[in-house]
Design a protein around this motif. Structure first.
Motif, PDB file in Angstrom:
ATOM      1  N   TYR A  44      38.390  40.446  41.770  1.00  8.77           N
ATOM      2  CA  TYR A  44      39.365  39.687  42.514  1.00  8.77           C
ATOM      3  C   TYR A  44      40.050  38.695  41.596  1.00  8.77           C
ATOM      4  O   TYR A  44      39.416  38.080  40.748  1.00  8.77           O
ATOM      5  N   VAL A  61      42.654  35.347  42.149  1.00  3.02           N
ATOM      6  CA  VAL A  61      43.217  34.469  43.160  1.00  3.02           C
ATOM      7  C   VAL A  61      44.148  33.490  42.474  1.00  3.02           C
ATOM      8  O   VAL A  61      43.785  32.879  41.467  1.00  3.02           O
ATOM      9  N   TRP A 104      46.582  36.700  46.063  1.00  2.00           N
ATOM     10  CA  TRP A 104      45.341  37.305  45.570  1.00  2.00           C
ATOM     11  C   TRP A 104      45.583  38.776  45.272  1.00  2.00           C
ATOM     12  O   TRP A 104      46.491  39.392  45.811  1.00  2.00           O
ATOM     13  N   LEU A 105      44.767  39.279  44.389  1.00  2.00           N
ATOM     14  CA  LEU A 105      44.867  40.661  43.962  1.00  2.00           C
ATOM     15  C   LEU A 105      43.463  41.229  43.846  1.00  2.00           C
ATOM     16  O   LEU A 105      42.557  40.536  43.407  1.00  2.00           O
ATOM     17  N   GLU A 106      43.326  42.476  44.212  1.00  2.00           N
ATOM     18  CA  GLU A 106      42.036  43.163  44.122  1.00  2.00           C
ATOM     19  C   GLU A 106      42.268  44.545  43.518  1.00  2.00           C
ATOM     20  O   GLU A 106      43.215  45.235  43.880  1.00  2.00           O
ATOM     21  N   LEU A 107      41.432  44.921  42.575  1.00  2.00           N
ATOM     22  CA  LEU A 107      41.439  46.271  42.007  1.00  2.00           C
ATOM     23  C   LEU A 107      40.067  46.877  42.231  1.00  2.00           C
ATOM     24  O   LEU A 107      39.063  46.279  41.869  1.00  2.00           O
ATOM     25  N   ASN A 108      40.027  48.041  42.846  1.00  2.00           N
ATOM     26  CA  ASN A 108      38.768  48.740  43.109  1.00  2.00           C
ATOM     27  C   ASN A 108      38.763  50.078  42.399  1.00  2.00           C
ATOM     28  O   ASN A 108      39.720  50.846  42.504  1.00  2.00           O
ATOM     29  N   THR A 164      45.281  46.143  45.675  1.00  2.00           N
ATOM     30  CA  THR A 164      45.705  45.423  46.868  1.00  2.00           C
ATOM     31  C   THR A 164      46.254  44.091  46.386  1.00  2.00           C
ATOM     32  O   THR A 164      45.606  43.403  45.585  1.00  2.00           O
ATOM     33  N   ALA A 217      46.028  41.669  35.958  1.00  2.00           N
ATOM     34  CA  ALA A 217      45.337  42.905  36.369  1.00  2.00           C
ATOM     35  C   ALA A 217      45.488  43.979  35.302  1.00  2.00           C
ATOM     36  O   ALA A 217      44.541  44.728  35.038  1.00  2.00           O
TER      37      ALA A 217
END
Length: 163
Positions: free
Chosen positions: A1, A3, A22-26, A40, A60
């Motif tokens: 994550y 933020v 915020w950013l999320e990489l899975n 996301t 990211a």
């Protein structure tokens, strides 16, 4: 994550920072899928258009390159033109479209298309004959214009988000 935090305009020692994005990489678990990550991204309404999304994406990309991610994929609502413009400027391309995937107004029976976009961080994937994919030649402007409920999407698609 990742933020992004912002302090209030009048910064005091007691003021708390607010989340502005915020950013999320899975990454999928199977080893054969570890070369890509699903993105996301969300930016708070008052912070949109101020470079928050660009800064989160830049960080990211650094993480992705350090961890061996070669492709970043995301989903975005077809009516979310601000997010689509951001992703296009960042080098994301349209890979697919899921028609009437998102219910935007159940009472009125309105649905919106979901767009699948991706950015390749490594040109080797694009040049490998076993890795090539058919990229849709449809322009994103046409996709957005043809969205199932584009006339009713403005109130629902103002955020820069991908899910």
């Amino acid at each position: 994550y990742l933020v992004a935090l912002a302090h209030t305009e009048v910064h005091t020692p007691l003021s708390k920072p607010r989340v502005c994005g915020w950013l999320e990489l899975n990454r999928p678990q199977p080893l054969r899928l570890r070369h890509f990550a699903v993105l996301t991204l969300a930016v708070a309404p008052q912070w949109r258009g101020r470079g928050v999304g660009q800064q989160l994406l830049a960080r990211a990309y650094v993480w992705a390159q350090r961890t061996g991610v070669k492709k970043i994929q995301l989903d975005v609502r077809a009516g979310n033109s601000a997010a689509i413009r951001l992703y296009e400027r960042q080098g994301f391309v349209l890979e697919g479209r899921e028609r009437a995937q998102i219910c935007t107004n159940k009472q009125r029976n309105h649905y919106e298309d979901n767009l699948i976009m991706a950015k390749f961080l490594d040109d080797v994937l694009l040049s490998s004959p076993t890795q090539k994919t058919d990229v849709l030649e449809t322009s994103l402007d046409e996709v957005c214009r043809d969205s199932v409920s584009s006339a009713n999407c403005d109130e629902h698609t103002s955020s820069v988000e991908s899910n």
